[in-house]
Design an enzyme around this catalytic site. Structure first.
Site, PDB file in Angstrom:
ATOM      1  N   PRO A  33       0.856  -1.268   0.101  1.00  0.00           N
ATOM      2  CG  PRO A  33      -0.612  -1.393   1.618  1.00  0.00           C
ATOM      3  CD  PRO A  33       0.757  -2.066   1.102  1.00  0.00           C
ATOM      4  CE  LYS A  34       2.401   7.565  -3.399  1.00  0.00           C
ATOM      5  NZ  LYS A  34       2.096   8.445  -2.417  1.00  0.00           N
ATOM      6  CD1 TRP A  35       2.185   2.526   3.644  1.00  0.00           C
ATOM      7  CD2 TRP A  35       0.289   2.887   5.053  1.00  0.00           C
ATOM      8  NE1 TRP A  35       1.849   1.248   4.087  1.00  0.00           N
ATOM      9  CE2 TRP A  35       0.696   1.494   4.945  1.00  0.00           C
ATOM     10  CE3 TRP A  35      -0.641   3.455   5.700  1.00  0.00           C
ATOM     11  CZ2 TRP A  35      -0.118   0.632   5.580  1.00  0.00           C
ATOM     12  CZ3 TRP A  35      -1.396   2.438   6.649  1.00  0.00           C
ATOM     13  CH2 TRP A  35      -1.265   1.212   6.388  1.00  0.00           C
ATOM     14  CG  ASP A 184      -1.738   8.430  -1.764  1.00  0.00           C
ATOM     15  OD1 ASP A 184      -1.102   7.391  -1.307  1.00  0.00           O
ATOM     16  OD2 ASP A 184      -1.096   9.514  -1.937  1.00  0.00           O
ATOM     17  N   GLY A 185      -2.972   4.707  -2.829  1.00  0.00           N
ATOM     18  CA  GLY A 185      -2.350   4.065  -4.187  1.00  0.00           C
ATOM     19  C   GLY A 185      -1.702   2.922  -3.485  1.00  0.00           C
TER      20      GLY A 185
END
Length: 350
Positions: A33-35, A184-185
């Site tokens: 996950p993009k934190w 967010d991604g």
């Protein structure tokens, strides 16, 4: 110690449109996950803790609760790459809180201590760069990840190790599902790749959306010539036009053209002077000029954006085109896609 703590620049990511297949690169990808927080390079050495940022500015003094946790839970002589985040919401309905995180950057020590208690931060680790006297940056990511899990896997909150997968389809599910928790991604890292400071050696995949918005004003470019940024608005359910963000990145020639192009819309006083206007101040605008040139809300443009933070665009948006066919009052919040809520605690589980 402070200089060495910030001596390793973080490895960066370049944007791509889609989550790549695992076999798109020799050795495959690891996905995570993009934190959405503050990047932090943490060093623990000689009983001291230092947190460096992506811009090489120290973050240590702003997060005393993390400093205490790192000194207690991280092994001596380690350098860890990760993200500082703030969680909000009740059990079963948590999400990342960017606004609360931003409030943590404050010059007053008393306020820093108070916010550390009221809105404590967490740290999500995703890479291990040094351990003891050994540098790990030249090792492939698959080995660094194994060492990270061995070193920090049992650390209790507020320290977490991000989840990973080698399954591209699962990563695509994360891209959609985890947005509801404020992420967010997705990031894709070559499993056989070394850690390359300041190089865009990873891939990031973020949501791409468009919206029709109302032009409400502009700021003059910092050079003093031309339009620096366009200020944008949307109408809410009550009919109020609310400022939602800005768009910039115009060429010098286009900035000058926009001044003349927008002149007929400039709001003026009876005296002929441009009406005074300012955007709301925030912790980021402290000491900055927040004035702008107000325009009659008649012109519509289409912009590209990735996500919302409350009722504002999370990042500066991309100008796509003018929409002379759209009526300004038709540009409302209801057009925006709202992701389904997802519990942040479930994302932090591995």
């Amino acid at each position: 110690m402070a200089d060495s703590a910030r001596s390793i620049a973080p490895m960066l990511a370049k944007s791509v449109e889609q989550v790549p297949d695992a076999d798109a690169i020799a050795g495959g990808y690891s996905y995570e996950p993009k934190w959405d927080g503050f990047r932090g390079i943490v060093r623990v050495s000689g009983g001291e803790v230092e947190i460096g940022s992506r811009g090489s500015k120290p973050l240590t003094r702003y997060f005393p609760e993390l400093v205490e946790a790192f000194a207690r839970e991280l092994p001596e002589g380690c350098v860890v790459d990760g993200e500082i985040v703030v969680r909000s919401g009740s059990a079963g309905d948590e999400r990342l809180d960017w606004e609360a995180l931003g409030q943590r950057i404050h010059p007053a020590d008393s306020r820093v201590r108070r916010l550390a208690a009221e809105t404590p931060a967490s740290f999500v680790a995703f890479d291990l760069l040094e351990l003891g006297d050994e540098s790990l940056v030249d090792l492939p990511f698959r080995e660094r990840r194994a060492r990270l899990e061995e070193a920090l896997g049992d650390a209790p909150p507020p320290v977490h190790v991000t989840r990973v997968t080698t399954d591209a389809d699962l990563a695509r599910t994360w891209l959609e599902r985890f947005e509801g928790a404020g992420l967010d991604g997705v990031i894709a890292k070559p499993l056989e790749g070394a850690y390359l400071p300041n190089k865009r050696a990873m891939l990031k995949i973020k949501h791409k959306r468009t919206a029709d918005v109302v032009l409400v004003g502009y700021r003059v470019h910092k050079s003093g010539t031309g339009v620096g940024s366009l200020l944008l608005g949307l109408y809410d359910d009550t009919g109020e036009l609310r400022m939602v963000g800005g768009s910039s990145a115009f060429t010098d020639a286009r900035r000058r053209e926009l001044i003349d192009e927008l002149e007929p819309l400039v709001v003026r006083e009876d005296s002929g002077e441009v009406a005074g206007a300012e955007t709301e101040r925030s912790r980021f605008s402290s000491g900055k000029d927040t004035s702008f040139v107000p325009l009659r809300p008649e012109r519509v443009l289409e912009v590209g954006y990735d996500q919302m933070e409350g009722w504002r665009f999370r990042h500066t948006v991309r100008f796509l085109r003018w929409r002379p066919d759209r009526d300004a009052e038709s540009c409302r919040f209801e057009q925006l896609e709202v992701p389904a809520a997802y519990d942040l605690s479930a994302v932090l589980e591995r």
